[in-house]
Design a protein around this motif. Sequence first.
Motif, mmCIF file in Angstrom:
data_model
loop_
_atom_site.group_PDB
_atom_site.id
_atom_site.type_symbol
_atom_site.label_atom_id
_atom_site.label_comp_id
_atom_site.label_asym_id
_atom_site.label_seq_id
_atom_site.Cartn_x
_atom_site.Cartn_y
_atom_site.Cartn_z
ATOM 1 N N TRP A 37 0.843 -1.215 0.000
ATOM 2 C CA TRP A 37 0.000 0.000 0.000
ATOM 3 C C TRP A 37 0.863 1.243 0.000
ATOM 4 C CZ3 TRP A 37 -0.559 3.812 3.764
ATOM 5 C CH2 TRP A 37 -1.600 4.720 3.552
ATOM 6 N N ILE A 38 1.907 1.250 0.722
ATOM 7 C CA ILE A 38 2.823 2.406 0.785
ATOM 8 C C ILE A 38 3.463 2.655 -0.569
ATOM 9 C CG2 ILE A 38 4.985 3.243 1.815
ATOM 10 C CD1 ILE A 38 4.172 1.756 4.386
ATOM 11 N N LYS A 39 3.855 1.611 -1.281
ATOM 12 C CA LYS A 39 4.486 1.753 -2.607
ATOM 13 C C LYS A 39 3.533 2.402 -3.588
ATOM 14 C CE LYS A 39 7.797 -2.085 -2.316
ATOM 15 N NZ LYS A 39 8.205 -3.398 -2.880
ATOM 16 N N ARG A 40 2.243 1.963 -3.505
ATOM 17 C CA ARG A 40 1.256 2.514 -4.418
ATOM 18 C C ARG A 40 1.051 4.025 -4.170
ATOM 19 N NH1 ARG A 40 -3.515 -2.105 -4.676
ATOM 20 N NH2 ARG A 40 -2.266 -3.668 -5.794
ATOM 21 N N VAL A 41 1.025 4.347 -2.915
ATOM 22 C CA VAL A 41 0.854 5.780 -2.581
ATOM 23 C C VAL A 41 2.013 6.595 -3.095
ATOM 24 C CG1 VAL A 41 0.742 7.438 -0.686
ATOM 25 C CG2 VAL A 41 -0.601 5.330 -0.594
ATOM 26 N N LEU A 42 3.202 6.076 -2.940
ATOM 27 C CA LEU A 42 4.393 6.797 -3.434
ATOM 28 C C LEU A 42 4.359 6.946 -4.953
ATOM 29 C CD1 LEU A 42 7.208 5.255 -1.161
ATOM 30 C CD2 LEU A 42 6.241 7.565 -1.061
ATOM 31 N N ALA A 43 3.941 5.896 -5.661
ATOM 32 C CA ALA A 43 3.899 5.937 -7.130
ATOM 33 C C ALA A 43 2.893 6.966 -7.596
ATOM 34 C CB ALA A 43 3.558 4.565 -7.705
ATOM 35 N N LEU A 44 1.723 6.958 -6.938
ATOM 36 C CA LEU A 44 0.702 7.926 -7.325
ATOM 37 C C LEU A 44 1.161 9.357 -7.039
ATOM 38 C CD1 LEU A 44 -2.530 6.100 -6.082
ATOM 39 C CD2 LEU A 44 -1.785 6.473 -8.457
ATOM 40 N N ALA A 45 1.901 9.551 -5.978
ATOM 41 C CA ALA A 45 2.407 10.894 -5.644
ATOM 42 C C ALA A 45 3.400 11.373 -6.693
ATOM 43 C CB ALA A 45 3.050 10.887 -4.265
ATOM 44 N N VAL A 46 4.277 10.453 -7.125
ATOM 45 C CA VAL A 46 5.261 10.807 -8.188
ATOM 46 C C VAL A 46 4.553 11.149 -9.486
ATOM 47 C CG1 VAL A 46 7.137 9.904 -9.616
ATOM 48 C CG2 VAL A 46 7.128 9.512 -7.149
#
Length: 556
Positions: A37-46
């Motif tokens: 879940w954390i990885k997905r949030v980071l990807a969406l932020a980028v």
Amino acid sequence: METTQVRQETASQPAAPQKEQKGAAPKVPMPRKKKKWIKRVLALAVLAALLLFLFRSCSGAKNAIVSGSYLPASAARQDLVVSVSGTGTIQPIHSYKVTTLVKGEVLEAPFEEGQTVHKGDLLFRIDSKDVETSIQQAELSLESARLSYDQLLKNQSDNRKNTTVRAAAAGVITKLYVDEGDMVSLGAPIADILDRDNMKLTVPFHAADAAGFAVGQSASVTVDGTLETLSGVIDSISATDSVGPGGTLVRNVTVAVRNPGALSDASSGTAAVGTAASAASGAFAYGESKQVVAKASGELTSLSVKEGDRVSEDQVIGGFDETDMATQIESAAIQVKNAEFTLQNARDRLEDYSITSTIDGTVIEKNYDVGDTLDTSTSSTTGIAYPAVIYDLSALTFDIRIHELDINKIQVGQAVEITSDALDGQSFTGRVDKVNINGTTSNGVTTYPVTVLIDGSPDELKPGMNISAKIVVEDAGEVLCIPVEAVNRGQNGASTVLVAGPGALDEAGNLADSSKLEEREVTLGRNDEAYIEVLSGLEEGETVFIQNASSANPWG
């Protein structure tokens, strides 16, 4: 749209783990799902950051394109030199391209290429035998014409006498050969005159007797057949003796007597002088038998006698029109003039066979030498345009063509700045030498030739070099200027510039909206090729905008 989708996905991410917690007991892999879940949030932020950057980049690019369509320029004070430019080709101050109308063998050519020659120096001497012969013939013709004219003038008084026809003797007009109004040639017979009143008898006397006679001595004449005796005088005595009848020496003596009326040239008689009688008889002859001939030619304008009229010696019997004589003299004078003209032409032609330089200068070309046949009529086949070419390089000049809008600014003596692409980094000076008002019109525009004299005749500049020239019309000093391209000329003659209106510039001072540019009317003064003086309408430091024609605005 893309930004909105990113936000929705970010809000729904926690729902999945809550469902699993309601339907089952907690499991061991729980920490693993939390990492995903954390990885997905980071990807969406980028991704969101990248989209935001792209949006801002596109907006900045649009502003850059709008700004690039117009170039800013500042109204600033600067030195302004008003000038007019043009191009030309270097020429010597004087040149002489040798030409000739004669042809023949070159006998002399005492010069070489690169040599300095002076005005009047011999360049070519061409064989002139034919023209020399023509001169001799013309001289002879002139001498003959002058002799004829001089003779007419010398005999003018006699010629005037000859226009009057006079009787050659006293007697009777026995025959007329002409009528009044006839055209008569010189020497033609006009009339025969016979003196029947006087008779002459020529008879032989013994030489010894005749030796004692004298002209004018009295004599008596006896007419044969009538025995009539007439008194007379000795008219003439022969100078020589001849052999008479019986071998005696005799001398003829002529005795003149008056005709009593019955004598004719068919009569005969004897004569006696004192006691001496003629040795034989002789024939009578009329006292005079003369023919009047024309001593002039032309129209016989008068004739005052007719056949049978008696005339006295030297009596006027007719006359010619005196204008005929004047015409002859005038004609002779014309012949003299023609002969002089012919001779002068021949002498002028002789001068053409010696070609001399018309200027001081340097020989640039020499195309004929001794022994060559000089014939410029063959230049189209030989490729030789001129026998020789001479340049006066003591000064250099060139012509430039000036537009009709600028010609009134040009005056003799103005300074000229000169450059040449062939001499990079070098410049030269000159002055306006001549302003020619004989303009040439092409495509509705008239230009005028202006001649520039180069200062000092520099060695670096050669005839034929292409140069650029700037004629300094006026040094305006330090004035407020803007680029010439910033000025827009209206149909009504007003001049305007583009300045930034409200909202035209962004926070950084760059042009953001070209539609917010405003036109401002300005008053202009002098200009050179790049800058123009602003007299009113702008202040120092204000910015004007120049539309960049090479740029295009894809945003419309």
